[in-house]
Design a protein around this motif. Structure first.
Motif, mmCIF file in Angstrom:
data_model
loop_
_atom_site.group_PDB
_atom_site.id
_atom_site.type_symbol
_atom_site.label_atom_id
_atom_site.label_comp_id
_atom_site.label_asym_id
_atom_site.label_seq_id
_atom_site.Cartn_x
_atom_site.Cartn_y
_atom_site.Cartn_z
ATOM 1 N N ASP A 175 0.687 6.196 -1.394
ATOM 2 C CA ASP A 175 1.245 5.228 -0.456
ATOM 3 C C ASP A 175 2.746 5.486 -0.336
ATOM 4 O O ASP A 175 3.500 5.278 -1.280
ATOM 5 N N ARG A 188 -2.584 4.319 -5.061
ATOM 6 C CA ARG A 188 -3.670 3.360 -4.891
ATOM 7 C C ARG A 188 -4.961 3.946 -5.449
ATOM 8 O O ARG A 188 -5.316 5.090 -5.123
ATOM 9 N N THR A 232 -9.241 -2.412 -5.135
ATOM 10 C CA THR A 232 -8.176 -1.417 -5.048
ATOM 11 C C THR A 232 -6.936 -1.965 -5.732
ATOM 12 O O THR A 232 -6.549 -3.111 -5.513
ATOM 13 N N LEU A 287 -2.729 -1.174 -6.857
ATOM 14 C CA LEU A 287 -1.530 -0.452 -6.435
ATOM 15 C C LEU A 287 -0.521 -0.418 -7.575
ATOM 16 O O LEU A 287 -0.201 -1.452 -8.164
#
Length: 233
Positions: free
Chosen positions: A98, A114, A129, A131
């Protein structure tokens, strides 16, 4: 460890190429970093099965990250994390980079990794998901936001109609305020619930959508602090 060994050997990886995968459960990805022309980010998750297991997806993933600069041999920054992710019933299914504009401090831009985890249950599905944000500090990389749960879908149903499902989606924005020299992060959460009742053609869904909620994450000098329920499993 494959990517880490290559990096330490000083191989040039300034441009993204085909993934270097050594196992069928490994993941590798490379992406140009728009914030820094000529730089690219590489990530590799290498799977190691749990002790005593020769099959299945129960085990851990080591994570190797690197930043390369066009025209330079070898990476300009690296990080190796042992057992960064666990796979136990819910397996790693996707790894992405990302490169959104995470300007966390003056002259400091973070990038994100991610990771998506899913299970194979039809009656009790789970899809989530997480991050993690990293910054560069000289020749190393450091996580400043770890395993924020940005998406989750799960539930339980009878395989025909009746059951309940929930979905959570989170987005991250840079705030104008700061803590310990790093910009605060505004996390916006949207939650939706679905309940189903009935049989066959009489099956009906009832959808409940909660009002979006904003939460501010503050840097404590080492990392951003996550409230309860915000960190992925």
């Amino acid at each position: 460890m494959a990517l880490y060994a290559a990096l330490m050997a000083g191989q040039a990886i300034a441009q993204c190429g085909p993934p270097n995968l050594s196992g069928d459960l490994d993941f590798a990805v490379c992406k140009d970093w728009p914030a820094y022309p000529g730089q690219s980010i590489s990530a590799e998750a290498t799977f190691e099965r749990a002790a005593g297991s020769d099959v299945g997806t129960s085990g851990f993933y080591d994570l190797d990250l690197s930043i390369a600069q066009d025209g330079q041999a070898g990476p300009i920054a690296i990080l190796h994390q042992d057992s960064a992710f666990e796979s136990n019933g819910v397996a790693l299914s996707e790894l992405t980079l990302d490169t959104a504009r995470y300007a966390v401090a003056p002259e400091v831009r973070a990038f994100g990794v991610r990771t998506r985890f899913t299970n194979s249950s039809r009656l009790n599905p789970l899809d989530e998901t997480q991050l993690t944000l990293y910054i560069r500090e000289g020749e190393t990389l450091r996580p400043v936001l770890q395993q924020l749960l940005v998406y989750q879908y799960g539930g339980e149903w009878d395989g025909s109609c009746e059951g309940e499902r929930s979905e959570i989606t989170r987005t991250v924005e840079i705030a104008k305020t700061s803590s310990h020299g790093y910009a605060d992060l505004i996390v916006r959460t949207r939650a939706t619930g679905t309940s189903s009742v009935g049989k066959g053609d009489a099956c009906k869904d009832k959808i409940t959508e909660s009002k979006p909620v904003s939460t501010t994450l503050r840097y404590n000098g080492k990392s951003y602090v996550l409230p309860q329920g915000f960190k992925a499993l």
